[in-house]
Motif scaffolding. Structure first.
Motif, mmCIF file in Angstrom:
data_model
loop_
_atom_site.group_PDB
_atom_site.id
_atom_site.type_symbol
_atom_site.label_atom_id
_atom_site.label_comp_id
_atom_site.label_asym_id
_atom_site.label_seq_id
_atom_site.Cartn_x
_atom_site.Cartn_y
_atom_site.Cartn_z
ATOM 1 N N GLY A 1 56.740 38.054 31.558
ATOM 2 C CA GLY A 1 57.093 36.636 31.395
ATOM 3 C C GLY A 1 56.039 35.680 30.779
ATOM 4 N N ARG A 2 55.075 36.338 30.125
ATOM 5 C CA ARG A 2 53.766 35.762 29.538
ATOM 6 C C ARG A 2 53.250 34.494 30.371
ATOM 7 N NH1 ARG A 2 55.131 35.592 23.424
ATOM 8 N NH2 ARG A 2 53.083 34.848 23.291
ATOM 9 N N MET A 3 52.995 34.793 31.629
ATOM 10 C CA MET A 3 52.601 33.827 32.591
ATOM 11 C C MET A 3 51.243 33.964 32.532
ATOM 12 S SD MET A 3 55.248 32.135 34.250
ATOM 13 C CE MET A 3 54.760 31.456 35.407
ATOM 14 N N THR A 4 50.560 32.800 32.926
ATOM 15 C CA THR A 4 49.133 32.778 33.167
ATOM 16 C C THR A 4 48.718 32.338 34.503
ATOM 17 O OG1 THR A 4 48.822 32.028 30.907
ATOM 18 C CG2 THR A 4 47.004 31.420 32.425
ATOM 19 N N ASN B 1 34.075 23.277 42.317
ATOM 20 C CA ASN B 1 35.200 23.112 41.250
ATOM 21 C C ASN B 1 35.441 24.150 39.847
ATOM 22 O OD1 ASN B 1 37.381 21.464 40.905
ATOM 23 N ND2 ASN B 1 36.340 19.958 39.290
ATOM 24 N N HIS B 2 35.123 25.337 40.403
ATOM 25 C CA HIS B 2 35.104 26.394 39.128
ATOM 26 C C HIS B 2 36.682 26.869 39.124
ATOM 27 C CE1 HIS B 2 34.770 30.797 37.983
ATOM 28 N NE2 HIS B 2 34.194 29.874 37.030
ATOM 29 N N SER B 3 37.044 27.174 37.954
ATOM 30 C CA SER B 3 38.310 27.584 37.880
ATOM 31 C C SER B 3 38.307 28.908 36.835
ATOM 32 C CB SER B 3 39.622 26.510 37.108
ATOM 33 O OG SER B 3 39.037 26.298 35.953
ATOM 34 N N GLN B 4 39.102 29.890 36.734
ATOM 35 C CA GLN B 4 39.135 30.846 36.051
ATOM 36 C C GLN B 4 40.480 31.591 35.910
ATOM 37 O OE1 GLN B 4 36.157 33.771 37.181
ATOM 38 N NE2 GLN B 4 37.083 35.361 36.210
ATOM 39 N N LYS B 5 40.870 32.116 34.664
ATOM 40 C CA LYS B 5 42.318 32.701 34.682
ATOM 41 C C LYS B 5 41.893 34.033 34.908
ATOM 42 C CE LYS B 5 43.969 30.058 30.186
ATOM 43 N NZ LYS B 5 44.570 30.324 28.895
ATOM 44 N N LEU B 6 42.904 34.470 35.598
ATOM 45 C CA LEU B 6 42.914 36.052 36.115
ATOM 46 C C LEU B 6 43.392 36.870 34.891
ATOM 47 C CD1 LEU B 6 43.862 35.288 39.913
ATOM 48 C CD2 LEU B 6 41.674 35.141 38.724
ATOM 49 N N ASP B 7 42.854 38.169 35.103
ATOM 50 C CA ASP B 7 43.300 39.046 34.041
ATOM 51 C C ASP B 7 44.343 39.688 34.943
ATOM 52 O OD1 ASP B 7 43.579 41.701 32.512
ATOM 53 O OD2 ASP B 7 41.471 41.715 32.006
ATOM 54 N N LEU B 8 45.628 39.559 34.330
ATOM 55 C CA LEU B 8 46.909 40.095 35.116
ATOM 56 C C LEU B 8 46.734 41.646 34.676
ATOM 57 C CD1 LEU B 8 49.421 37.364 34.031
ATOM 58 C CD2 LEU B 8 48.092 37.826 36.217
ATOM 59 N N VAL B 9 46.606 42.269 33.643
ATOM 60 C CA VAL B 9 46.573 43.710 33.319
ATOM 61 C C VAL B 9 45.698 44.427 34.425
ATOM 62 C CG1 VAL B 9 46.192 45.300 31.604
ATOM 63 C CG2 VAL B 9 47.112 43.374 30.997
ATOM 64 N N LYS B 10 44.511 43.809 34.387
ATOM 65 C CA LYS B 10 43.611 44.362 35.505
ATOM 66 C C LYS B 10 44.151 44.455 36.799
ATOM 67 C CE LYS B 10 39.035 43.857 33.135
ATOM 68 N NZ LYS B 10 37.903 43.316 33.161
ATOM 69 N N ALA C 1 34.361 33.118 41.950
ATOM 70 C CA ALA C 1 33.264 33.910 41.351
ATOM 71 C C ALA C 1 32.007 33.353 41.286
ATOM 72 C CB ALA C 1 33.873 34.177 40.079
ATOM 73 N N ARG C 2 31.927 32.016 41.293
ATOM 74 C CA ARG C 2 30.727 31.011 41.258
ATOM 75 C C ARG C 2 29.880 30.879 42.618
ATOM 76 N NH1 ARG C 2 31.420 25.853 38.070
ATOM 77 N NH2 ARG C 2 31.227 27.456 36.237
ATOM 78 N N CYS C 3 30.764 30.531 43.771
ATOM 79 C CA CYS C 3 30.031 29.974 44.923
ATOM 80 C C CYS C 3 30.314 30.750 45.874
ATOM 81 C CB CYS C 3 30.403 28.600 45.409
ATOM 82 S SG CYS C 3 32.162 28.567 45.908
ATOM 83 N N GLY C 4 31.358 31.787 45.683
ATOM 84 C CA GLY C 4 31.816 33.003 46.631
ATOM 85 C C GLY C 4 32.650 32.512 47.943
ATOM 86 N N GLY C 5 33.141 31.028 47.713
ATOM 87 C CA GLY C 5 33.939 30.518 48.596
ATOM 88 C C GLY C 5 35.400 30.778 48.810
ATOM 89 N N ARG C 6 36.096 30.759 49.908
ATOM 90 C CA ARG C 6 37.419 31.471 49.992
ATOM 91 C C ARG C 6 38.376 30.486 49.926
ATOM 92 N NH1 ARG C 6 38.245 36.713 50.524
ATOM 93 N NH2 ARG C 6 36.647 38.182 51.283
ATOM 94 N N ARG C 7 37.970 29.151 49.767
ATOM 95 C CA ARG C 7 39.060 28.260 49.702
ATOM 96 C C ARG C 7 39.304 27.897 48.231
ATOM 97 N NH1 ARG C 7 36.558 22.753 51.968
ATOM 98 N NH2 ARG C 7 37.734 22.254 50.124
ATOM 99 N N VAL C 8 40.436 28.927 47.804
ATOM 100 C CA VAL C 8 40.753 29.025 46.375
ATOM 101 C C VAL C 8 42.232 28.790 46.220
ATOM 102 C CG1 VAL C 8 40.876 30.838 44.505
ATOM 103 C CG2 VAL C 8 39.112 30.783 46.154
ATOM 104 N N GLY C 9 42.626 28.223 45.198
ATOM 105 C CA GLY C 9 44.065 27.971 44.914
ATOM 106 C C GLY C 9 44.627 28.457 43.738
ATOM 107 N N LEU C 10 45.939 28.606 43.526
ATOM 108 C CA LEU C 10 46.311 29.239 42.215
ATOM 109 C C LEU C 10 47.183 28.140 41.588
ATOM 110 C CD1 LEU C 10 47.038 32.738 43.839
ATOM 111 C CD2 LEU C 10 45.413 32.269 42.322
ATOM 112 N N SER C 11 47.453 28.457 40.203
ATOM 113 C CA SER C 11 48.305 27.943 39.390
ATOM 114 C C SER C 11 48.864 28.834 38.391
ATOM 115 C CB SER C 11 47.575 26.712 38.597
ATOM 116 O OG SER C 11 48.465 26.138 37.780
ATOM 117 N N TYR C 12 50.276 29.106 38.589
ATOM 118 C CA TYR C 12 51.184 29.898 37.745
ATOM 119 C C TYR C 12 51.662 29.084 36.620
ATOM 120 C CZ TYR C 12 51.129 32.792 41.740
ATOM 121 O OH TYR C 12 50.800 33.776 42.899
#
Length: 91
Positions: A14-17, A28-37, A60-71
């Protein structure tokens, strides 16, 4: 998409990010996830729904587990015409 659940392969098709972001205000770090990996690691039919993915993530920056996702669907003119998001909306 299988039923009403995203899989790694359906996000790719679906060519989603998928972007993860840290909820820690000092980070306040954000990162696109590698869907193929992720597909290669968990399998193409594994659930890619927020409630399945979020517990596996750590910032990946602070090691925290309070992570959200955006599709995010591909809304470029080329991607929009064939996107599963567009099809799901009946357009």
């Amino acid at each position: 998409m299988i039923g009403s659940h995203w899989t790694w392969q359906s996000l790719i098709d679906g060519r989603m990010t998928l972007t993860a972001f840290c909820h820690d205000p000092a980070c306040n770090h954000s990162q696109k996830l590698d869907l193929v990996k992720l597909r290669d690691r968990y399998g193409p039919d594994a659930s890619a729904m927020e409630w399945d993915v979020r517990p596996k993530l750590r910032c990946a920056r602070c090691g925290g587990r309070r992570v959200g996702l955006s599709y995010t669907p591909d809304t470029s003119p080329a991607g929009w015409h064939g996107s599963s998001y567009r099809k799901a909306k009946g357009e």
